[in-house]
Design a protein around this motif. Structure first.
Motif, PDB file in Angstrom:
ATOM      1  N   LYS A   9      62.170  38.064  50.566  1.00 20.66           N
ATOM      2  CA  LYS A   9      60.660  38.067  49.911  1.00 20.66           C
ATOM      3  C   LYS A   9      60.024  39.257  49.996  1.00 20.66           C
ATOM      4  O   LYS A   9      59.824  39.601  50.338  1.00 20.66           O
ATOM      5  N   THR A  10      59.812  38.765  49.203  1.00 21.75           N
ATOM      6  CA  THR A  10      58.587  39.868  47.901  1.00 21.75           C
ATOM      7  C   THR A  10      57.385  39.356  48.218  1.00 21.75           C
ATOM      8  O   THR A  10      56.850  38.844  47.749  1.00 21.75           O
ATOM      9  N   LEU A  11      56.162  40.551  48.518  1.00 22.75           N
ATOM     10  CA  LEU A  11      54.725  40.010  49.072  1.00 22.75           C
ATOM     11  C   LEU A  11      54.173  40.565  47.998  1.00 22.75           C
ATOM     12  O   LEU A  11      54.408  41.743  47.025  1.00 22.75           O
ATOM     13  N   PRO A  12      53.393  39.919  47.723  1.00 22.79           N
ATOM     14  CA  PRO A  12      51.896  40.302  46.722  1.00 22.79           C
ATOM     15  C   PRO A  12      51.176  42.248  46.623  1.00 22.79           C
ATOM     16  O   PRO A  12      51.237  42.415  45.355  1.00 22.79           O
ATOM     17  N   THR A  13      51.640  42.580  48.139  1.00 26.97           N
ATOM     18  CA  THR A  13      50.746  43.513  47.765  1.00 26.97           C
ATOM     19  C   THR A  13      52.427  44.994  47.995  1.00 26.97           C
ATOM     20  O   THR A  13      52.989  44.931  48.175  1.00 26.97           O
ATOM     21  N   PRO A  14      51.996  46.526  46.984  1.00 24.17           N
ATOM     22  CA  PRO A  14      53.203  47.412  47.877  1.00 24.17           C
ATOM     23  C   PRO A  14      54.168  47.610  48.388  1.00 24.17           C
ATOM     24  O   PRO A  14      53.569  47.564  49.954  1.00 24.17           O
ATOM     25  N   VAL A  15      55.192  47.667  48.741  1.00 26.47           N
ATOM     26  CA  VAL A  15      55.617  48.122  49.989  1.00 26.47           C
ATOM     27  C   VAL A  15      57.034  48.817  49.793  1.00 26.47           C
ATOM     28  O   VAL A  15      57.025  49.137  48.629  1.00 26.47           O
ATOM     29  N   ILE A  16      56.475  50.080  51.021  1.00 31.24           N
ATOM     30  CA  ILE A  16      56.590  51.003  51.007  1.00 31.24           C
ATOM     31  C   ILE A  16      57.522  51.272  52.113  1.00 31.24           C
ATOM     32  O   ILE A  16      57.163  50.952  53.132  1.00 31.24           O
ATOM     33  N   VAL A  17      59.228  51.542  52.252  1.00 32.23           N
ATOM     34  CA  VAL A  17      60.085  51.751  53.458  1.00 32.23           C
ATOM     35  C   VAL A  17      60.114  53.162  53.573  1.00 32.23           C
ATOM     36  O   VAL A  17      60.737  53.420  52.864  1.00 32.23           O
ATOM     37  N   VAL A  18      60.527  53.374  54.699  1.00 34.17           N
ATOM     38  CA  VAL A  18      60.246  54.490  55.400  1.00 34.17           C
ATOM     39  C   VAL A  18      61.394  54.139  56.649  1.00 34.17           C
ATOM     40  O   VAL A  18      61.206  53.880  57.280  1.00 34.17           O
ATOM     41  N   GLY A  19      63.085  54.684  56.742  1.00 34.01           N
ATOM     42  CA  GLY A  19      63.790  54.635  56.848  1.00 34.01           C
ATOM     43  C   GLY A  19      64.668  55.823  57.471  1.00 34.01           C
ATOM     44  O   GLY A  19      64.369  56.434  56.475  1.00 34.01           O
ATOM     45  N   LYS A  61      52.603  44.946  39.794  1.00 28.89           N
ATOM     46  CA  LYS A  61      52.617  43.964  41.006  1.00 28.89           C
ATOM     47  C   LYS A  61      51.263  42.800  39.801  1.00 28.89           C
ATOM     48  O   LYS A  61      51.635  41.217  39.979  1.00 28.89           O
ATOM     49  N   LYS A  62      50.217  44.055  39.749  1.00 20.94           N
ATOM     50  CA  LYS A  62      48.900  43.442  38.853  1.00 20.94           C
ATOM     51  C   LYS A  62      49.110  41.820  37.459  1.00 20.94           C
ATOM     52  O   LYS A  62      48.776  41.281  37.769  1.00 20.94           O
ATOM     53  N   SER A  63      50.345  43.088  36.953  1.00 24.49           N
ATOM     54  CA  SER A  63      50.914  41.659  35.907  1.00 24.49           C
ATOM     55  C   SER A  63      51.705  40.725  36.060  1.00 24.49           C
ATOM     56  O   SER A  63      51.275  39.563  35.448  1.00 24.49           O
ATOM     57  N   ARG A  64      52.759  40.830  37.621  1.00 25.14           N
ATOM     58  CA  ARG A  64      52.631  39.425  37.721  1.00 25.14           C
ATOM     59  C   ARG A  64      52.033  38.555  38.336  1.00 25.14           C
ATOM     60  O   ARG A  64      52.089  37.809  37.974  1.00 25.14           O
ATOM     61  N   SER A  65      50.965  39.479  38.651  1.00 25.83           N
ATOM     62  CA  SER A  65      50.698  38.258  39.706  1.00 25.83           C
ATOM     63  C   SER A  65      49.128  37.541  38.309  1.00 25.83           C
ATOM     64  O   SER A  65      48.897  35.942  38.551  1.00 25.83           O
ATOM     65  N   LEU A  66      49.039  37.721  37.372  1.00 22.08           N
ATOM     66  CA  LEU A  66      48.914  37.360  36.463  1.00 22.08           C
ATOM     67  C   LEU A  66      49.711  36.556  35.471  1.00 22.08           C
ATOM     68  O   LEU A  66      48.956  35.106  34.944  1.00 22.08           O
ATOM     69  N   LEU A  67      50.281  36.555  35.667  1.00 24.00           N
ATOM     70  CA  LEU A  67      51.483  35.168  34.892  1.00 24.00           C
ATOM     71  C   LEU A  67      51.909  34.692  36.021  1.00 24.00           C
ATOM     72  O   LEU A  67      51.928  33.281  35.493  1.00 24.00           O
ATOM     73  N   LYS A  68      50.857  34.469  37.137  1.00 23.32           N
ATOM     74  CA  LYS A  68      51.577  33.446  37.484  1.00 23.32           C
ATOM     75  C   LYS A  68      50.836  31.865  37.274  1.00 23.32           C
ATOM     76  O   LYS A  68      49.575  32.393  37.137  1.00 23.32           O
TER      77      LYS A  68
END
Length: 354
Positions: free
Chosen positions: A55-65, A347-354
């Motif tokens: 699942k993808t959240l509307p907020t940018p996710v940075i994974v450090v692992g 992310k902003k562009s995708r939210s506007l298309l919804k």
């Protein structure tokens, strides 16, 4: 003068494995059939999660692992990223598994009264250094949503490289510059959770404290491009009072206490400051008791900040902890800034298309 490499090994089964994986031992090759089974099951699990559960959240996710077992130095990198994000005007939050902690409820949002026994040592250390919202729990998606409710507009997932259920926009893999990828094999023959080829798919490979002429290679000897990260000592702090102490005021011979994945790295840092430490290593995430830190010589005890959060309640007069900071080249920050700006716009562009 005491030996600078002296060490006390606690009853830590993991240490036996780490010594084999990162040393010259070959007895783990007897486990090759289990290795094949592990690779098969891990591959199937990754396929199923990516196909049906991510699942993808509307907020940018940075994974450090990382792709290896054992400490690599993710925590100082996360702290550096959080501080940089705050300087740029972002409102970051951190997702963590909270290993070693038993919170009253999950997902658990840390506050000023949180204990290491509840949140885990690493999340609490990050919280105390950055004062940003941090949520711990096994369900990283639920943790991310709680951080979004707190107003966070960038999420950092600590040690989440293999937690594919949470979609990610940026991936950073951290490698220990002292131990590299060990013998290069996957579990249980070697220390790798995923093959070295996984490093080709992340946005950046950050190598913690690489020595001169360090090369990061796959089993096929193909080198990886990496970003060097150097750990610098910041402040020496008296555990009982929180007072900053000048290192020169302490004797050169000290007891170094480290319950981290690679204790030798902490010992090396103290040596770079002019100390002659006797290293007392404990298992990663070890839950300290007062008697663990009583030594016959009665010399000062210097511990990591991660360990200090578990020892404040019974701190003694001559106990100190060393705060550290991670330094990365300006070229990394420039590239990271550009990548994050693109992600935010997408992310902003995708939210506007919804």
């Amino acid at each position: 003068m005491r030996s600078q490499s002296s060490s006390i090994q606690q009853n830590d089964p993991q240490r036996t494995w780490l010594d084999a994986w990162y040393g010259s031992s070959r007895w783990t090759l007897w486990l090759l059939p289990l290795n094949w089974l592990f690779v098969l099951l891990a591959g199937l699990r990754r396929f199923m999660v990516l196909r049906y559960q991510q699942k993808t959240l509307p907020t940018p996710v940075i994974v450090v692992g990382n792709i290896s077992v054992g400490g690599t130095g993710k925590t100082p990198l996360i702290i550096a990223l959080v501080r940089w994000l705050k300087q740029q005007g972002y409102t970051p939050g951190v997702i963590s598994r909270g290993y070693g902690g038993h919170a009253p409820v999950y997902p658990y949002l840390l506050d000023a009264s949180s204990l290491a026994s509840e949140a885990g040592d690493e999340p609490l250390a990050i919280f105390q250094q950055t004062n940003v919202p941090i949520v711990v729990g096994a369900d990283r998606i639920a943790s991310g949503k709680l951080l979004e409710d707190q107003g966070c507009n960038v999420l950092l997932s600590d040690d989440g490289l293999q937690h594919y259920r949470l979609g990610r926009d940026i991936e950073i893999a951290v490698v220990d510059g002292l131990r590299g990828l060990g013998n290069g094999w996957r579990l249980p023959v070697g220390p790798l959770r995923e093959s070295a080829a996984r490093l080709k798919t992340v946005d950046w490979v950050v190598v913690n404290s690489p020595p001169d002429n360090f090369e990061l290679k796959n089993l096929d000897s193909a080198p990886f491009f990496y970003v060097p990260m150097h750990i610098r000592p910041a402040e020496l702090i008296e555990l009982k009072t929180g007072k900053v102490i000048a290192p020169a005021t302490l004797p050169r011979e000290v007891n170094a206490v480290a319950g981290i994945g690679n204790p030798q790295r902490f010992c090396n840092t103290l040596q770079s400051m002019g100390f002659h430490p006797a290293l007392h290593s404990f298992p990663d995430h070890y839950s300290f008791a007062p008697n663990d830190l009583v030594f016959a010589d009665q010399l000062p005890v210097i511990m990591t900040e991660k360990d200090a959060v578990k020892c404040r309640d019974f701190a003694q007069e001559n106990w100190f902890y060393l705060s550290i900071c991670a330094e990365l080249p300006e070229s990394f920050w420039n590239a990271f800034s550009q990548k994050l700006e693109r992600v935010v716009e997408q992310k902003k562009s995708r939210s506007l298309l919804k």
